[in-house]
Write an enzyme that holds these catalytic residues in place. Structure first.
Site, PDB file in Angstrom:
ATOM      1  N   GLU A 202      77.493  -1.803 100.977  1.00  0.00           N
ATOM      2  CA  GLU A 202      76.202  -1.481 101.580  1.00  0.00           C
ATOM      3  C   GLU A 202      76.163  -0.067 102.176  1.00  0.00           C
ATOM      4  OE1 GLU A 202      74.950  -4.522 104.261  1.00  0.00           O
ATOM      5  OE2 GLU A 202      73.405  -3.271 105.174  1.00  0.00           O
TER       6      GLU A 202
ATOM      7  N   ILE B 266      64.133  -7.846 101.282  1.00  0.00           N
ATOM      8  CA  ILE B 266      64.763  -7.419 100.033  1.00  0.00           C
ATOM      9  C   ILE B 266      64.025  -6.176  99.544  1.00  0.00           C
ATOM     10  CG2 ILE B 266      65.290  -8.112  97.659  1.00  0.00           C
ATOM     11  CD1 ILE B 266      65.122 -11.037  98.768  1.00  0.00           C
TER      12      ILE B 266
HETATM   13  N1  LIG Z   1      57.071  -7.893 106.581  1.00  0.00           N
HETATM   14  C1  LIG Z   1      58.074  -7.988 107.460  1.00  0.00           C
HETATM   15  N2  LIG Z   1      58.624  -9.186 107.739  1.00  0.00           N
HETATM   16  C2  LIG Z   1      59.627  -9.302 108.626  1.00  0.00           C
HETATM   17  N3  LIG Z   1      60.164  -8.254 109.275  1.00  0.00           N
HETATM   18  C3  LIG Z   1      59.672  -7.028 109.037  1.00  0.00           C
HETATM   19  C4  LIG Z   1      58.606  -6.833 108.116  1.00  0.00           C
HETATM   20  N4  LIG Z   1      58.335  -5.508 108.050  1.00  0.00           N
HETATM   21  C5  LIG Z   1      59.170  -4.903 108.895  1.00  0.00           C
HETATM   22  N5  LIG Z   1      59.978  -5.802 109.510  1.00  0.00           N
HETATM   23  C6  LIG Z   1      61.013  -5.433 110.495  1.00  0.00           C
HETATM   24  O1  LIG Z   1      62.116  -4.934 109.750  1.00  0.00           O
HETATM   25  C7  LIG Z   1      63.317  -5.569 110.199  1.00  0.00           C
HETATM   26  C8  LIG Z   1      64.290  -5.667 109.024  1.00  0.00           C
HETATM   27  O2  LIG Z   1      64.636  -4.357 108.604  1.00  0.00           O
HETATM   28  P1  LIG Z   1      65.467  -4.080 107.272  1.00  0.00           P
HETATM   29  O3  LIG Z   1      64.723  -4.601 106.090  1.00  0.00           O
HETATM   30  O4  LIG Z   1      65.826  -2.651 107.265  1.00  0.00           O
HETATM   31  O5  LIG Z   1      66.733  -4.979 107.555  1.00  0.00           O
HETATM   32  P2  LIG Z   1      67.665  -5.791 106.560  1.00  0.00           P
HETATM   33  O6  LIG Z   1      68.214  -4.861 105.538  1.00  0.00           O
HETATM   34  O7  LIG Z   1      66.942  -6.982 106.048  1.00  0.00           O
HETATM   35  O8  LIG Z   1      68.801  -6.265 107.574  1.00  0.00           O
HETATM   36  P3  LIG Z   1      70.333  -5.802 107.689  1.00  0.00           P
HETATM   37  O9  LIG Z   1      70.467  -4.457 107.062  1.00  0.00           O
HETATM   38  O10 LIG Z   1      70.604  -5.793 109.167  1.00  0.00           O
HETATM   39  O11 LIG Z   1      71.054  -6.873 106.929  1.00  0.00           O
HETATM   40  C9  LIG Z   1      62.878  -6.895 110.766  1.00  0.00           C
HETATM   41  O12 LIG Z   1      63.801  -7.385 111.705  1.00  0.00           O
HETATM   42  C10 LIG Z   1      61.526  -6.555 111.381  1.00  0.00           C
HETATM   43  O13 LIG Z   1      61.692  -6.027 112.685  1.00  0.00           O
HETATM   44 MG   LIG Z   2      69.691  -3.403 105.568  1.00  0.00          MG
END
Ligand SMILES: Nc1ncnc2c1ncn2[C@@H]1O[C@H](COP(=O)(O)OP(=O)(O)OP(=O)(O)O)[C@@H](O)[C@H]1O
Ligand SMILES: [Mg+2]
Length: 277
Positions: free
Chosen positions: A76, A17
């Site tokens: 989004e 988030i």
């Molecule tokens: N503290 C963390 N915990 C878990 N994953 C992390 C962390 N920091 C970086 N990552 C990486 O970031 C990725 C998630 O990226 P991001 O936050 O951009 O996606 P998201 O917005 O949650 O997912 P989407 O847009 O696909 O719904 C994880 O899959 C992992 O590889």
């Molecule tokens: Mg995302």
């Protein structure tokens, strides 16, 4: 909303988030909540009673239910594209036409052209693959730990390069290109070192993302790929693989600073434009 002095944009994604918060002094601050942080994020936002709130991302609806007061909702991709433009302007990276690759849990690719943007597609290979495949092959589950170990690894015994195939002769394409990710495993016996396996997992994810992006850029006539998403956070190795591979394949690669907050910034901007709640 017009009277608000504080603005909060939240991008609640499949894994993390992300929050962009404009405080009453006009400064924009970024922070994020972890995988299980929906309730925590909602409590944090709800406690800022004076703030106008905008939400985007796949988990916006459950987050809205927890916050308990109306918030702006954004698609989004619109949020991401307007947010990344703001970040690019901040850093003097403005461009009219570019490809935008968001390496989140999954990877999505857009073509941004002036005010218009179009989703080109993507690949299921992304940050979720990075952690899932790492856990499956080595048992290491923490993102930071995966990244740390991977950066100490060597891919030589795992990945098959073009020059391995063309040993002794001149290859028709650069010898350093990967011919087959994990394709050397059977020939060499692979590797017992988790560091090496993790380096190859990062290679597989990074090269796939870069390859798909370069192809999409060619299709759209864009010369530059902007990369965003939390998969790049403190992940020098993935940045290097993605940027290196993108450039090796003939496109320009830019890693947008704070790029993982693009969606959150876009949500925040929607409030400043006076969008309806
Ligand atoms: N503290 C963390 N915990 C878990 N994953 C992390 C962390 N920091 C970086 N990552 C990486 O970031 C990725 C998630 O990226 P991001 O936050 O951009 O996606 P998201 O917005 O949650 O997912 P989407 O847009 O696909 O719904 C994880 O899959 C992992 O590889
Ligand atoms: Mg995302």
């Amino acid at each position: 909303l017009g009277a608000a002095k504080e603005y909060i944009g939240i991008d609640a994604g499949g894994t993390l988030i992300k929050v962009a918060h404009e405080t009453p002094d006009g400064a924009v601050r970024f922070h994020k909540f972890g995988t299980a942080g929906l309730a925590e994020a909602a409590a944090w936002a709800a406690s800022r009673e004076e703030a106008a709130i905008a939400l985007t991302g796949g988990k916006a609806a459950p987050l809205q239910a927890l916050i308990g007061r109306p918030a702006n909702h954004l698609v989004e991709f619109e949020a991401t594209c307007s947010g990344v433009r703001w970040l690019m302007r901040r850093d003097g990276l403005e461009q009219d036409s570019f490809l935008l690759t968001n390496v989140g849990t999954g990877t999505s690719i857009h073509h941004v052209d002036g005010e218009r943007h179009r989703r080109i597609g993507g690949t299921g290979v992304g940050g979720g693959t990075l952690v899932g495949l790492s856990a499956m092959t080595t048992g290491v589950k923490e993102f930071d730990e995966i990244v740390r170990l991977a950066s100490e690894g060597k891919r030589d015994d795992i990945d098959l390069l073009v020059r391995h195939i063309y040993e002794g002769s001149t290859p028709p394409i650069p010898g350093e290109l990967t011919a087959s990710n994990f394709g050397r495993w059977l020939q060499t016996g692979g590797s017992d070192r988790p560091e090496n396996v993790l380096a190859s997992v990062v290679g597989l994810v990074g090269e796939t993302v870069a390859t798909v992006s370069v192809h999409a850029a060619g299709q759209c006539g864009a010369s530059c790929v902007m990369y965003i998403g939390s998969s790049f956070i403190r992940n020098e190795l993935l940045r290097k693989v993605v940027a290196g591979y993108t450039e090796l394949r003939g496109s320009r690669a830019v890693m947008v600073r704070d790029g993982e907050y693009s969606g959150a910034v876009g949500a925040l901007l929607s409030l400043k434009r006076g969008g309806a709640a």
